[in-house]
Design an enzyme around this catalytic site. Structure first.
Site, PDB file in Angstrom:
ATOM      1  N   LYS A 198     -13.530  -3.806   3.303  1.00  0.00           N
ATOM      2  CA  LYS A 198     -14.417  -2.642   3.114  1.00  0.00           C
ATOM      3  C   LYS A 198     -15.844  -2.939   3.573  1.00  0.00           C
ATOM      4  O   LYS A 198     -16.500  -2.061   4.137  1.00  0.00           O
ATOM      5  CB  LYS A 198     -14.400  -2.205   1.645  1.00  0.00           C
ATOM      6  CG  LYS A 198     -13.057  -1.594   1.226  1.00  0.00           C
ATOM      7  CD  LYS A 198     -13.106  -1.031  -0.187  1.00  0.00           C
ATOM      8  CE  LYS A 198     -11.743  -0.494  -0.580  1.00  0.00           C
ATOM      9  NZ  LYS A 198     -11.733   0.175  -1.878  1.00  0.00           N
ATOM     10  N   TYR A 237      -3.591   2.806 -11.836  1.00  0.00           N
ATOM     11  CA  TYR A 237      -2.607   3.897 -11.733  1.00  0.00           C
ATOM     12  C   TYR A 237      -1.165   3.426 -11.863  1.00  0.00           C
ATOM     13  O   TYR A 237      -0.235   4.228 -11.774  1.00  0.00           O
ATOM     14  CB  TYR A 237      -2.808   4.717 -10.453  1.00  0.00           C
ATOM     15  CG  TYR A 237      -2.708   3.947  -9.168  1.00  0.00           C
ATOM     16  CD1 TYR A 237      -3.839   3.449  -8.552  1.00  0.00           C
ATOM     17  CD2 TYR A 237      -1.468   3.727  -8.556  1.00  0.00           C
ATOM     18  CE1 TYR A 237      -3.762   2.747  -7.359  1.00  0.00           C
ATOM     19  CE2 TYR A 237      -1.378   3.030  -7.368  1.00  0.00           C
ATOM     20  CZ  TYR A 237      -2.524   2.541  -6.776  1.00  0.00           C
ATOM     21  OH  TYR A 237      -2.439   1.846  -5.593  1.00  0.00           O
ATOM     22  N   ASP A 252     -13.998   6.528  -2.472  1.00  0.00           N
ATOM     23  CA  ASP A 252     -13.644   6.053  -3.827  1.00  0.00           C
ATOM     24  C   ASP A 252     -14.584   6.633  -4.883  1.00  0.00           C
ATOM     25  O   ASP A 252     -14.147   7.076  -5.941  1.00  0.00           O
ATOM     26  CB  ASP A 252     -13.733   4.521  -3.901  1.00  0.00           C
ATOM     27  CG  ASP A 252     -12.526   3.838  -3.289  1.00  0.00           C
ATOM     28  OD1 ASP A 252     -11.457   4.473  -3.235  1.00  0.00           O
ATOM     29  OD2 ASP A 252     -12.646   2.679  -2.870  1.00  0.00           O
ATOM     30  N   SER A 295       0.823  -1.217   0.000  1.00  0.00           N
ATOM     31  CA  SER A 295       0.000   0.000   0.000  1.00  0.00           C
ATOM     32  C   SER A 295       0.857   1.268   0.000  1.00  0.00           C
ATOM     33  O   SER A 295       1.829   1.375   0.745  1.00  0.00           O
ATOM     34  CB  SER A 295      -0.909   0.010   1.224  1.00  0.00           C
ATOM     35  OG  SER A 295      -1.575   1.260   1.313  1.00  0.00           O
TER      36      SER A 295
HETATM   37  P1  NAP Z   1     -12.247  -6.717  -7.893  1.00  0.00           P
HETATM   38  O1  NAP Z   1     -13.316  -6.449  -6.907  1.00  0.00           O
HETATM   39  O2  NAP Z   1     -11.440  -7.948  -7.780  1.00  0.00           O
HETATM   40  O3  NAP Z   1     -12.950  -6.744  -9.370  1.00  0.00           O
HETATM   41  C1  NAP Z   1     -12.204  -7.029 -10.524  1.00  0.00           C
HETATM   42  C2  NAP Z   1     -13.118  -6.922 -11.745  1.00  0.00           C
HETATM   43  O4  NAP Z   1     -12.291  -7.081 -12.898  1.00  0.00           O
HETATM   44  C3  NAP Z   1     -14.187  -7.993 -11.797  1.00  0.00           C
HETATM   45  O5  NAP Z   1     -15.328  -7.458 -12.413  1.00  0.00           O
HETATM   46  C4  NAP Z   1     -13.549  -9.062 -12.682  1.00  0.00           C
HETATM   47  O6  NAP Z   1     -14.468  -9.810 -13.443  1.00  0.00           O
HETATM   48  C5  NAP Z   1     -12.749  -8.209 -13.642  1.00  0.00           C
HETATM   49  N1  NAP Z   1     -11.574  -8.929 -14.135  1.00  0.00           N
HETATM   50  C6  NAP Z   1     -10.499  -9.309 -13.424  1.00  0.00           C
HETATM   51  N2  NAP Z   1      -9.599  -9.927 -14.220  1.00  0.00           N
HETATM   52  C7  NAP Z   1     -10.164  -9.944 -15.455  1.00  0.00           C
HETATM   53  C8  NAP Z   1      -9.740 -10.472 -16.712  1.00  0.00           C
HETATM   54  N3  NAP Z   1      -8.553 -11.049 -16.841  1.00  0.00           N
HETATM   55  N4  NAP Z   1     -10.552 -10.316 -17.763  1.00  0.00           N
HETATM   56  C9  NAP Z   1     -11.752  -9.714 -17.642  1.00  0.00           C
HETATM   57  N5  NAP Z   1     -12.217  -9.212 -16.487  1.00  0.00           N
HETATM   58  C10 NAP Z   1     -11.420  -9.324 -15.411  1.00  0.00           C
HETATM   59  O7  NAP Z   1     -11.222  -5.527  -7.970  1.00  0.00           O
HETATM   60  P2  NAP Z   1     -11.504  -3.972  -7.684  1.00  0.00           P
HETATM   61  O8  NAP Z   1     -11.262  -3.654  -6.272  1.00  0.00           O
HETATM   62  O9  NAP Z   1     -12.806  -3.595  -8.274  1.00  0.00           O
HETATM   63  O10 NAP Z   1     -10.310  -3.298  -8.501  1.00  0.00           O
HETATM   64  C11 NAP Z   1     -10.298  -3.340  -9.921  1.00  0.00           C
HETATM   65  C12 NAP Z   1      -9.226  -2.411 -10.433  1.00  0.00           C
HETATM   66  O11 NAP Z   1      -9.575  -1.080 -10.138  1.00  0.00           O
HETATM   67  C13 NAP Z   1      -7.869  -2.614  -9.749  1.00  0.00           C
HETATM   68  O12 NAP Z   1      -7.107  -3.530 -10.444  1.00  0.00           O
HETATM   69  C14 NAP Z   1      -7.256  -1.228  -9.738  1.00  0.00           C
HETATM   70  O13 NAP Z   1      -6.390  -1.094 -10.834  1.00  0.00           O
HETATM   71  C15 NAP Z   1      -8.439  -0.315  -9.910  1.00  0.00           C
HETATM   72  N6  NAP Z   1      -8.634   0.540  -8.712  1.00  0.00           N
HETATM   73  C16 NAP Z   1      -8.127   1.791  -8.737  1.00  0.00           C
HETATM   74  C17 NAP Z   1      -8.298   2.628  -7.664  1.00  0.00           C
HETATM   75  C18 NAP Z   1      -7.733   4.022  -7.703  1.00  0.00           C
HETATM   76  O14 NAP Z   1      -7.748   4.724  -6.677  1.00  0.00           O
HETATM   77  N7  NAP Z   1      -7.246   4.491  -8.839  1.00  0.00           N
HETATM   78  C19 NAP Z   1      -9.016   2.205  -6.532  1.00  0.00           C
HETATM   79  C20 NAP Z   1      -9.537   0.912  -6.543  1.00  0.00           C
HETATM   80  C21 NAP Z   1      -9.338   0.102  -7.639  1.00  0.00           C
HETATM   81  P3  NAP Z   1     -15.226 -11.093 -12.842  1.00  0.00           P
HETATM   82  O15 NAP Z   1     -16.402 -10.552 -12.081  1.00  0.00           O
HETATM   83  O16 NAP Z   1     -15.598 -11.868 -14.039  1.00  0.00           O
HETATM   84  O17 NAP Z   1     -14.232 -11.788 -11.960  1.00  0.00           O
END
Ligand code: NAP
Length: 532
Positions: free
Chosen positions: A325, A478, A364, A269
């Protein structure tokens, strides 16, 4: 003969001018209440010459004292070698020769070990560390740190062990055990606070790091920080640079407010770096620590209860990350959150008021919506009626979908697992489809909430091409700063919103909520840019 670089040589020739001498306590006998906990650097060098060089380096990096771990030396030193090692800084040196039975490296005869420690005592060091199981009549004639180590877990009889050690003739009591959770770190700090003698109580391992960072706040005799990660003498020991620059050891005192990030894993983190830099830039007496709390609501609740029981910690806020969360929202309760955070059913920010009451928030969604609106040069209300495609249906997507829908955007969720997209769409009044047809979207705004394209898979993109109707592409990733999707968007002439903006915005919102002050946004952004 050992040749010292000039600045280090001056350190020894002009002791009065040396910052180490700014400690005003006397050295003989050990001080009952040193003004400030000592930052002690353990030296695990293989020979006397290297150990002396490492001592110079530790002092130059801001260590107040060093611990010469003689059990790491290739051979036990003779009396003249000990004198050569300690010349000029004996009063800032703790001498330790840890036997194997206590987790050290010395496997030789006990008589030889104790004889060598007696020789070291004659050089008048700051202290000799001796294990509690050595009969007191065999302790060297010196200021004594009596120690006990448990690498397997928390001693079952921790309070009685501490009481027994406190009754011993030792000047300082030292207990090190292995933490299963940050609750153990808080127990370590309790012992420090309640001990009538000066104490060093360390919960080893990543989960226990708070016991090291907040040792000064609890009034400990000191804490340990290594020259480098590879030179650490115990699990979870931060480096001197981390202690001083990241956690701002020198500013931590009894009044320091405490904040932290709860997650599992949490070691990656950037939140400790970004928030500690913000507190430093704003001149706020606060420390921000990582908290490795295992998955599961029981672990989360146990830590929160342990924290709230200890008003003296002055703990004022928490960032919450995966997988806690939802646990955080349940613990704080929906009534203590704003409506949209409660609907998202996950919070990433907990505020603890001085009276112990809690408030929850999801920064967020606001961070993402504001990053998007700033790039589009519109207010949040300007999202009303605009078509948006959200790729992914996980935690980040949920917060962003909730925000977009709240401000009236027409959202379609595209996800690999269509049923998940459908469930989310139903909740927030959106449409759902499979990820495979996302490139047919007619949305003006496309937001990637999947990890596709994230480091190290930087040559991947969730879309083969940018659909013609798209004008704005927001990638929540990011790292890297410019993903392949954003490069595709640049070529297609779209507005681009990098995930960095969302990441910085959510930390900025937390800072504002916790402190009621404007956040030093440039300092915070620079930390993230420097860490990528
Ligand atoms: P999460 O709850 O694990 O959700 C991941 C999502 O991506 C799910 O919908 C999953 O689909 C899909 N996915 C994962 N691998 C995939 C693949 N190979 N092909 C197609 N779909 C795929 O994760 P999250 O917390 O939402 O985070 C997702 C991303 O958001 C992170 O990787 C991060 O880069 C970004 N993020 C950014 C910030 C920021 O402050 N900038 C904050 C939070 C998150 P399924 O439902 O089919 O598994």
């Amino acid at each position: 003969m050992l040749l010292l670089p000039l600045p280090l040589l001056l350190l020894f020739l002009e002791p009065e001018a040396c910052s180490l001498k700014s400690k005003v306590w006397s050295l003989d006998p050990l001080p009952a209440q040193p003004d400030k906990a000592l930052l002690i650097c353990p030296l695990t060098s293989p020979n006397i010459g290297a150990m002396r060089r490492d001592a110079m380096s530790a002092f130059a990096q801001g260590a107040d004292a060093v611990e010469c771990r003689l059990d790491f030396l290739d051979a036990l030193p003779q009396a003249d070698e000990l004198a050569q090692l300690l010349a000029g800084f004996a009063d800032k040196a703790i001498i330790t020769c840890r036997p194997v039975r206590e987790g050290g490296r010395f496997a030789g005869p006990e008589d030889a070990r104790l004889a060598m420690l007696a020789q070291a005592a004659a050089l008048d060091p700051l202290a000799i560390d001796i294990e509690m199981d050595v009969p007191t009549e065999r302790w060297p004639k010196a200021s004594i740190i009596a120690s006990h180590h448990d690498f397997s877990g928390v001693p079952q009889d921790l309070p009685s062990l501490a009481a027994r050690m406190q009754r011993s003739p030792a000047d300082v009591v030292k207990i090190a055990f292995t933490a299963g959770s940050p609750v153990d770190a808080l127990r370590a700090l309790d012992i420090v606070r309640n001990c009538r003698k000066k104490a060093i109580v360390l919960a080893m391992g990543e989960a226990g790091v708070v016991s090291r960072i907040l040792a000064g706040k609890a009034g400990a005799f000191g804490t340990f920080a290594s020259l480098s990660e590879s030179a650490a003498s115990a699990p979870g020991q931060p480096t001197l640079a981390e202690m001083k620059d990241l956690y701002r050891w020198n500013t931590i005192d009894a009044q320091t407010q405490v904040y932290g990030v709860i997650g599992c894993p949490v070691g990656h983190s950037m939140s400790p770096a970004i928030h500690n830099a913000a507190f430093a830039a704003a001149g706020i007496n606060a420390a921000y620590v990582p908290l490795l709390v295992q998955d599961g609501s029981e672990s989360f609740d146990a830590f929160m209860l342990a924290l709230l029981e200890r008003a003296w910690l002055n703990w004022r806020g928490l960032s919450v990350t995966i997988p806690h969360k939802e646990n955080a929202l349940r613990f704080v309760t929906a009534q203590q959150c704003d409506d949209l955070s409660a609907r998202i059913a996950a919070i990433n920010t907990v505020t603890i008021e001085a009276d112990g009451s809690l408030h929850g928030q999801n920064t967020d969604y606001a961070a993402a919506i504001d990053a998007l609106c700033a790039a589009m040069r519109i207010g949040r209300a300007g999202l009303s009626g605009r078509k948006a495609a959200v790729l992914g249906a996980g935690g980040a997507a949920r917060a962003i979908v909730a925000g977009l829908a709240h401000y009236g955007a027409a959202v379609t969720i595209y996800n690999r697992t269509v049923s998940r997209a459908q469930a989310l769409a139903e909740e927030f009044g959106c449409l759902a489809a499979g990820m495979d047809i996302a490139n047919e979207s007619d949305a003006e705004i496309i937001i990637n909430c999947t990890p596709i394209g994230m480091h190290p898979n930087i040559d991947a993109s969730p879309l083969p091409r940018i659909p013609p109707a798209c004008r704005v592409v927001f990638d929540t990733i990011y790292n890297p700063l410019e993903t392949l999707l954003l490069r595709q968007a640049r070529k297609a002439g779209c507005l681009r919103v990098p995930g960095l903006e969302m990441f910085v915005n959510q930390a900025v919102a937390q800072f504002r909520t916790w402190t009621g002050r404007q956040a030093p946004i440039n300092a915070m952004r620079n930390v993230v840019l420097g860490g990528l």
